[in-house]
Design a protein around this motif. Sequence first.
Motif, mmCIF file in Angstrom:
data_model
loop_
_atom_site.group_PDB
_atom_site.id
_atom_site.type_symbol
_atom_site.label_atom_id
_atom_site.label_comp_id
_atom_site.label_asym_id
_atom_site.label_seq_id
_atom_site.Cartn_x
_atom_site.Cartn_y
_atom_site.Cartn_z
ATOM 1 N N VAL A 1 3.558 19.550 -5.276
ATOM 2 C CA VAL A 1 4.316 18.303 -5.329
ATOM 3 C C VAL A 1 3.461 17.205 -4.707
ATOM 4 C CG1 VAL A 1 6.323 17.045 -4.445
ATOM 5 C CG2 VAL A 1 6.596 19.388 -5.286
ATOM 6 N N ALA A 2 3.227 16.137 -5.473
ATOM 7 C CA ALA A 2 2.596 14.942 -4.921
ATOM 8 C C ALA A 2 3.704 14.043 -4.395
ATOM 9 C CB ALA A 2 1.782 14.220 -5.985
ATOM 10 N N THR A 3 3.721 13.819 -3.099
ATOM 11 C CA THR A 3 4.739 12.982 -2.475
ATOM 12 C C THR A 3 4.138 11.596 -2.246
ATOM 13 O OG1 THR A 3 5.781 14.886 -1.419
ATOM 14 C CG2 THR A 3 6.248 12.725 -0.476
ATOM 15 N N SER B 1 5.993 25.900 2.611
ATOM 16 C CA SER B 1 5.274 24.775 2.020
ATOM 17 C C SER B 1 4.109 24.431 2.928
ATOM 18 C CB SER B 1 6.192 23.558 1.842
ATOM 19 O OG SER B 1 6.653 23.074 3.087
ATOM 20 N N GLU B 2 3.134 23.705 2.364
ATOM 21 C CA GLU B 2 1.934 23.392 3.133
ATOM 22 C C GLU B 2 1.347 22.074 2.645
ATOM 23 O OE1 GLU B 2 -2.364 25.491 4.222
ATOM 24 O OE2 GLU B 2 -1.161 26.235 2.543
ATOM 25 N N LEU B 3 1.060 21.181 3.563
ATOM 26 C CA LEU B 3 0.351 19.946 3.243
ATOM 27 C C LEU B 3 -1.123 20.281 3.043
ATOM 28 C CD1 LEU B 3 0.236 16.817 3.025
ATOM 29 C CD2 LEU B 3 -0.118 16.778 5.502
ATOM 30 N N VAL B 4 -1.657 19.991 1.841
ATOM 31 C CA VAL B 4 -3.044 20.357 1.545
ATOM 32 C C VAL B 4 -3.951 19.148 1.367
ATOM 33 C CG1 VAL B 4 -2.386 22.560 0.493
ATOM 34 C CG2 VAL B 4 -2.559 20.514 -0.944
ATOM 35 N N PHE B 5 -3.370 17.949 1.230
ATOM 36 C CA PHE B 5 -4.212 16.774 0.997
ATOM 37 C C PHE B 5 -3.438 15.502 1.331
ATOM 38 C CE2 PHE B 5 -5.508 13.270 -1.796
ATOM 39 C CZ PHE B 5 -6.858 13.161 -1.481
ATOM 40 N N THR B 6 -4.114 14.549 1.947
ATOM 41 C CA THR B 6 -3.566 13.213 2.189
ATOM 42 C C THR B 6 -4.612 12.186 1.775
ATOM 43 O OG1 THR B 6 -2.267 14.010 4.076
ATOM 44 C CG2 THR B 6 -2.607 11.633 3.905
ATOM 45 N N SER B 7 -4.220 11.259 0.920
ATOM 46 C CA SER B 7 -5.157 10.242 0.443
ATOM 47 C C SER B 7 -5.341 9.147 1.484
ATOM 48 C CB SER B 7 -4.641 9.615 -0.853
ATOM 49 O OG SER B 7 -3.557 8.733 -0.579
ATOM 50 N N SER C 1 0.829 -1.196 0.000
ATOM 51 C CA SER C 1 0.000 0.000 0.000
ATOM 52 C C SER C 1 0.870 1.254 0.000
ATOM 53 C CB SER C 1 -0.927 0.011 1.220
ATOM 54 O OG SER C 1 -0.175 0.088 2.420
ATOM 55 N N PHE C 2 0.290 2.350 -0.477
ATOM 56 C CA PHE C 2 0.997 3.627 -0.460
ATOM 57 C C PHE C 2 -0.010 4.746 -0.220
ATOM 58 C CE2 PHE C 2 -0.242 3.096 -4.891
ATOM 59 C CZ PHE C 2 -0.667 4.355 -5.272
ATOM 60 N N THR C 3 0.536 5.914 0.083
ATOM 61 C CA THR C 3 -0.272 7.102 0.343
ATOM 62 C C THR C 3 0.227 8.242 -0.533
ATOM 63 O OG1 THR C 3 -0.573 6.421 2.649
ATOM 64 C CG2 THR C 3 -1.034 8.716 2.136
ATOM 65 N N VAL C 4 -0.684 9.061 -1.009
ATOM 66 C CA VAL C 4 -0.342 10.264 -1.765
ATOM 67 C C VAL C 4 -0.583 11.478 -0.870
ATOM 68 C CG1 VAL C 4 -0.809 11.662 -3.811
ATOM 69 C CG2 VAL C 4 -1.033 9.164 -3.922
ATOM 70 N N LYS C 5 0.480 12.237 -0.628
ATOM 71 C CA LYS C 5 0.363 13.503 0.096
ATOM 72 C C LYS C 5 0.676 14.635 -0.881
ATOM 73 C CE LYS C 5 1.506 11.831 4.740
ATOM 74 N NZ LYS C 5 2.470 11.909 5.873
ATOM 75 N N VAL C 6 -0.151 15.649 -0.895
ATOM 76 C CA VAL C 6 0.028 16.758 -1.820
ATOM 77 C C VAL C 6 0.413 18.010 -1.034
ATOM 78 C CG1 VAL C 6 -1.035 18.197 -3.593
ATOM 79 C CG2 VAL C 6 -1.623 15.763 -3.434
ATOM 80 N N TYR C 7 1.523 18.601 -1.424
ATOM 81 C CA TYR C 7 2.035 19.812 -0.786
ATOM 82 C C TYR C 7 2.027 20.950 -1.790
ATOM 83 C CZ TYR C 7 3.951 16.775 2.899
ATOM 84 O OH TYR C 7 4.116 15.867 3.918
ATOM 85 N N ARG C 8 1.705 22.132 -1.295
ATOM 86 C CA ARG C 8 1.845 23.334 -2.111
ATOM 87 C C ARG C 8 3.132 24.040 -1.712
ATOM 88 N NH1 ARG C 8 1.039 28.765 -2.494
ATOM 89 N NH2 ARG C 8 0.136 29.498 -4.461
ATOM 90 N N ILE C 9 3.951 24.374 -2.723
ATOM 91 C CA ILE C 9 5.222 25.057 -2.487
ATOM 92 C C ILE C 9 5.016 26.545 -2.741
ATOM 93 C CG2 ILE C 9 7.663 25.162 -3.090
ATOM 94 C CD1 ILE C 9 6.714 22.431 -2.005
ATOM 95 N N GLY C 10 5.259 27.365 -1.744
ATOM 96 C CA GLY C 10 5.056 28.809 -1.873
ATOM 97 C C GLY C 10 4.929 29.417 -0.503
#
Length: 542
Positions: A201-203, A153-159, A136-145
């Motif tokens: 960035v999708a991590t 930077s800011e974490l805006v979403f976690t799947s 399994s894996f997780t997608v975390k989306v960060y906005r750079i700015g």
Amino acid sequence: MHVPSRRQSLLILGGLGLAATAGGAYLLENHGGGSGKPAANPPKPQPQPQARGRAKSTYGTGDANEGQEGEPSNATGETVPSLALALADDGAWRPDATGYLAVDDEGHQIKGFASATSINVGESIDFHISVRPAQSFTVKVYRIGRSAAGKGSELVFTSAKVTGKVQPALKVVAPTRTVVAPWQLSYTLNVPNTWRGGLYVATLETADKYRSCIPFVVREDGKPADLLVVLPFTTYQAYNMYPVDKALGASLYNAYQPDGREGGADICATRVSFDRPYHQDGLPRLFELDQAFAQWVEAQPYTISYASSIDLHAGRIDPAKYKALVFSGHDEYWTPQMRAVLQGALSRGVSAAFMAANNVYWNIRLDASQGGSQYRQVTCYKRRPDPAATGSVAPTVLWRDLNQPEQQVLGSMYTAIITDTQPQPLVVGETGHWFWAGTGLKNGEQIPRLVAGEADKVFPHVKGGPKTTVLATSPFTAEGPKNTPVKDTQQTVLSQYPSGAWMFNAGTFHWNHGLSTPGFVDVRIQRATRNLLDRMTGKRSA
């Protein structure tokens, strides 16, 4: 394992066939083959004590947000408005963040690519991901700015957890040596209308704590703004050596020989695909330049929108909605359509700023994927015959080979790769110009560590283009004939078009580091860049 990348050398054109335009020949930037290969992404700049100039400030050597002692002032004692220094960025989005392991192409622990370089708010973007071993894996989306909390930077979403699998083997398409990952869809991200446009960035994280990244842009189509920041995705892909495996990997500079050694221009790809991950940890080469600019400019009083270079080509950008276009990174690979949009904007009074060097250098085509998706392949044959170059289709060569040297648009153009072992100082001139107002600088003063990577300068024999003011002239060492060191000169320039549009060309890779990278930040560069963007956006009169 180190990432095979370009050999930073200069080839003398007499031995390769001239890349010439009316009035003279040029040195050809060659990034392929040979030894002495630096990492694809340079080491993150480490904090260093910053030299003090006439604009008084104290620079921290630790946290990126360490700031000034009071207000800086210029040589006459006039107060210089305080500018935000580098935003604090805890690096939580990075593949090598604390508690995680960055992936590599041999282990291939988790790798992925996106279906597009940008999407509009309210749209979706698909990720194609391979996980080895399956888990399994997780997608975390960060906005750079700049976040609402004032961070970089800011974490805006976690799947939720996603079931991962090992995807099919890579394909190599002959004769262009194009590497394609024929992977199925793994995850779809639906971007809410409430998200801000920006650099994201999708991590990707595996259950066993391996990480890689996928950068993309969120647009806000139709929204006017002071600045449109354009990210150089065509150049990102040109340098992409995925996979770094001593076998299949290929970029527009390098590819592997049968014995696993890295070869150069004679065997490299002539077409590269977006349908594959970026090499190693997934951050494109020189991504840090765009990161540095986004983290600084969002702390300034401008409205900002974002796009990718593919958007410029595809006609998704209406320059009339913006006061200036900002090309934040190393933007080397341009289609005729991209160049036409830029030149049209300038002719209508929309300004432009190029914050790095060696821009608008190669003429390219953007081709559809084998599956028919538009703009998914970057084609550039360079010194090899281009089979599609017939009739109205220009060969994919240097713009200079087409008698359209980039100086005619930018006011200056690429001269050499900088081979000095340490970044060199920027030597300023024309300090009476409004560009340097409030910095306290005098002609000949030096701003440390800003001249590095590659350099542009004015070539006097090139005819046409706007009238140019040279704002800095800085010596550096390059590589000449038979690998012997030679002296060359970097120049930072500003031009103005008859329409009133301004054109700025930093002419060095390190300008943005002077804006926001710890150890490089200089309040004088911040002030000068504010002066520039104020003038371009009309916050100060022309």
